[in-house]
Design an enzyme around this catalytic site. Structure first.
Site, PDB file in Angstrom:
ATOM      1  CB  CYS A  79       6.427 -19.510  53.122  1.00 21.90           C
ATOM      2  SG  CYS A  79       7.946 -20.292  53.698  1.00 21.90           S
ATOM      3  CB  CYS A  82       3.717 -13.480  54.459  1.00 22.34           C
ATOM      4  SG  CYS A  82       3.594 -12.990  56.193  1.00 22.34           S
ATOM      5  CG  HIS A  83       5.783 -15.032  50.726  1.00 20.17           C
ATOM      6  ND1 HIS A  83       6.370 -13.869  50.288  1.00 20.17           N
ATOM      7  CD2 HIS A  83       6.457 -15.390  51.845  1.00 20.17           C
ATOM      8  CE1 HIS A  83       7.369 -13.545  51.093  1.00 20.17           C
ATOM      9  NE2 HIS A  83       7.450 -14.443  52.054  1.00 20.17           N
ATOM     10  CG  MET A 120      12.153 -12.630  55.116  1.00 20.56           C
ATOM     11  SD  MET A 120      10.955 -13.855  54.570  1.00 20.56           S
ATOM     12  CE  MET A 120      12.073 -15.205  54.147  1.00 20.56           C
ATOM     13  CG  HIS A 359      -3.110  -8.856  57.212  1.00 23.16           C
ATOM     14  ND1 HIS A 359      -3.178 -10.141  56.706  1.00 23.16           N
ATOM     15  CD2 HIS A 359      -2.415  -8.951  58.377  1.00 23.16           C
ATOM     16  CE1 HIS A 359      -2.548 -10.974  57.517  1.00 23.16           C
ATOM     17  NE2 HIS A 359      -2.085 -10.274  58.549  1.00 23.16           N
ATOM     18  CG  HIS A 401       0.831  -7.016  60.998  1.00 27.79           C
ATOM     19  ND1 HIS A 401       0.373  -7.561  62.175  1.00 27.79           N
ATOM     20  CD2 HIS A 401       0.788  -8.014  60.079  1.00 27.79           C
ATOM     21  CE1 HIS A 401       0.072  -8.837  61.978  1.00 27.79           C
ATOM     22  NE2 HIS A 401       0.305  -9.137  60.708  1.00 27.79           N
TER      23      HIS A 401
END
Length: 575
Positions: A79, A82-83, A120, A359, A401
């Protein structure tokens, strides 16, 4: 909770879990702290914090210390990328407790279990997390995140090992491998990489690394391979050895994603740089030993609201071909730092304001312009590495992305660079020629409709007329287990679907198809079929000319293969 494939179950689960619960929590708070409308306008909404130090808002569900430790590890592995370590969000949504406590356990279980079309993963439905683990994570996210310790020069040097000093390494290549056509393949959950011969399709060596290698980079000479795990461990692998292996290693933080080596003329192989997610910093190292030389923190103010951010993580790093510099993406603050490595004692950094949540990205075909995704801003920033300035900010689809992106010549609009999206089915083409196609430069010239959201990588090759787009994180198995391919010379025709996972013939499992990667010649494209750790995975090789299956590579050592990096293409920034 079971995980049927019918997506409306997600909506029903969320409504059932949260609809009345949130209303009940809000009405209870209002009853305890009544405020008239006029009072609220004057003094603000009522506080839910008890002056004696006890919150009167929702309380986190109970967890044992053993459960908390286990959940913390799962969060790091699945996790945090991304978070964020502090859960403030970037590619993924924020998961701070002011949000998660109001959502509640049922709502969180539904999202963790089923995922979303915006990227997700369906951790429960895919079998990556068990029903008990989904419940564990839903409860964990309602507790305050533990902040990891800092990691400075003392800790780096304590982890640094030179296993074979430079003077004891080979003076020439001792094996007969075609080094240019070797693939470095990430074996995510095994904490290893596999070196695979692109000609014979045989595994040459499996090498232990850090956990979940995120990227492999080749030195300018082609001799050394740098790999970095999500646990921030770097392995320096000498490809000249009779049996290639690690000759130096270091840990540069608690969590990381990026490593790169110097490529500017006169500085080939001299330096390496790595960026950490935690602590938010980067470090410049010797290129042949990984000795840490200079650490630079990236904490600072965001480009949009000018607010301080405690966790601006280092995402993609590219080596400039125009100056002795590294291009460093600082995710949360939205800044590109152009780090000049000529004089480390008097370090010169040119900071360019772009957009938040930078990113990944790559060069245009000339290797002058850095095309980088600010994914939650839905923009591509164009950085002129020669003039060291922002050339443009281009609005694109939802959560771009691109990986490194894809360069090719559009029959109508000239040279373009393409990105796919996590959050929708768009493929966006941006003009990249400000000389011969000036009116198209740094503008969206074409949007293509792909299979769906959840794309991680888009790829082509200068010798190919195909454009491949994966959709590995799409919740629809049919989409996540296949790829779309466009004919560059006839883009209006739409895409063809290649059933990559079906060709692999693996049996049960999520079988996500991820990251197209070409061989050196550009006549083959390789895909990972990423299954569960206890299930069979594979690599599928497609003939680029015919789009037909050419080979399936199966081996019990291929545990959760994800990223693949061809040595030649990586060394020369071919994409």
């Amino acid at each position: 909770m079971k995980y049927p494939s019918v997506k409306k179950s997600l909506t029903l689960a969320i409504l059932a879990a949260t609809g009345s619960m949130v209303a009940m929590n809000l009405s209870a708070a209002e009853a305890k702290h009544p405020t008239s409308k006029s009072e609220e306008l004057y003094q603000g909404a009522p506080s839910l914090v008890d002056p004696n130090g006890k919150s009167s808002g929702p309380q986190p569900p109970a967890m044992s210390s053993e459960e908390f430790v286990r959940a913390k590890q799962i969060y790091f592995e699945r996790c945090a990328g991304c978070h964020g370590v502090l859960r403030k969000g970037a590619t993924g949504k924020p998961l701070t407790t002011d949000i998660t406590l109001q959502r509640g356990t049922g709502y969180l279980k539904a999202f963790i279990g089923y995922g979303s079309p915006a990227g997700m993963p369906a951790w429960g439905q895919s079998g990556v997390l068990s029903e008990a683990e989904v419940d564990l994570m839903a409860r964990y996210l309602q507790h305050e995140p533990p902040q990891p310790p800092e990691f400075g020069m003392e800790q780096m040097k304590a982890s640094w090992k030179v296993i074979i000093p430079p003077e004891k390494r080979p003076k020439k290549q001792l094996n007969n491998f075609d080094l240019d056509n070797i693939f470095s393949v990430t074996l995510r959950d095994a904490g290893q990489i596999a070196l695979i011969d692109g000609n014979s399709k045989k595994i040459l060596k499996v090498i232990d690394t850090g956990y979940a290698v995120h990227i492999s980079r080749t030195s300018a000479s082609g001799r050394y391979l740098f790999v970095i795990g999500r646990d921030a461990k770097i392995n320096l692998i000498d490809l000249w050895m009779k049996s290639p292996d690690t000759v130096a290693e270091i840990k540069i933080g608690m969590e990381a994603r990026s490593v790169e080596t110097s490529k500017y003329k006169g500085y080939e192989d001299k330096y390496a740089i790595a960026g950490a997610y935690w602590p938010p910093q980067f470090v410049i190292m010797d290129g042949d030993t990984l000795e840490p030389k200079k650490i630079v923190a990236t904490r600072g103010m965001t480009v949009d609201t000018q607010e301080y951010h405690p966790e601006p993580r280092v995402a993609a790093i590219l080596a400039s071909h125009e100056h002795p510099e590294f291009m460093v993406n600082v995710k949360e603050t939205g800044k590109v730092m152009m780090v000049n490595y000529q004089d480390l004692d008097n370090l010169k950094i040119t900071t360019i304001d772009a957009a938040p949540f930078l990113h990944d990205g790559g060069w245009d075909s000339t290797h002058r312009y850095f095309m980088t995704a600010a994914n939650n801003s839905n923009k591509i920033a164009v950085i002129d590495s020669k003039e060291q300035r922002l050339a443009a900010l281009v609005d694109v689809g939802k959560i771009p992305h691109p990986g490194r992106g894809a360069n090719f010549v559009d029959p109508k609009f000239g040279p373009v660079w393409a990105t796919s999206d996590l959050g929708d089915n768009k493929v966006t083409l941006i003009g990249t020629d400000p000389v011969k196609h000036k009116k198209n430069a740094w503008k969206v010239v074409r949007n293509l409709e792909g299979q769906g959201g959840g794309s991680l990588f888009i790829k082509t090759h200068p010798k190919s007329s195909n454009l491949y787009i994966d959709t590995a994180l799409n919740p629809n198995e049919k989409i996540s287990q296949s790829v779309a391919v466009f004919d560059i010379n006839n883009l209006e025709k739409g895409f063809e679907v290649l059933p990559i996972a079906e060709w692999a013939d693996l049996g049960e499992g999520p079988k996500r198809v991820v990251q197209p990667e070409y061989n050196k010649a550009g006549d083959e494209v390789w895909f990972s079929v990423w299954n569960g750790k206890e299930q069979t995975s594979a690599l599928v090789v497609v003939d680029d000319k015919t789009r037909k299956l050419k080979a399936v590579i199966k081996d019990k050592r291929l545990v959760t293969p994800t990223g693949k990096f061809n040595v030649y293409n990586t060394m020369h920034d071919v994409y």
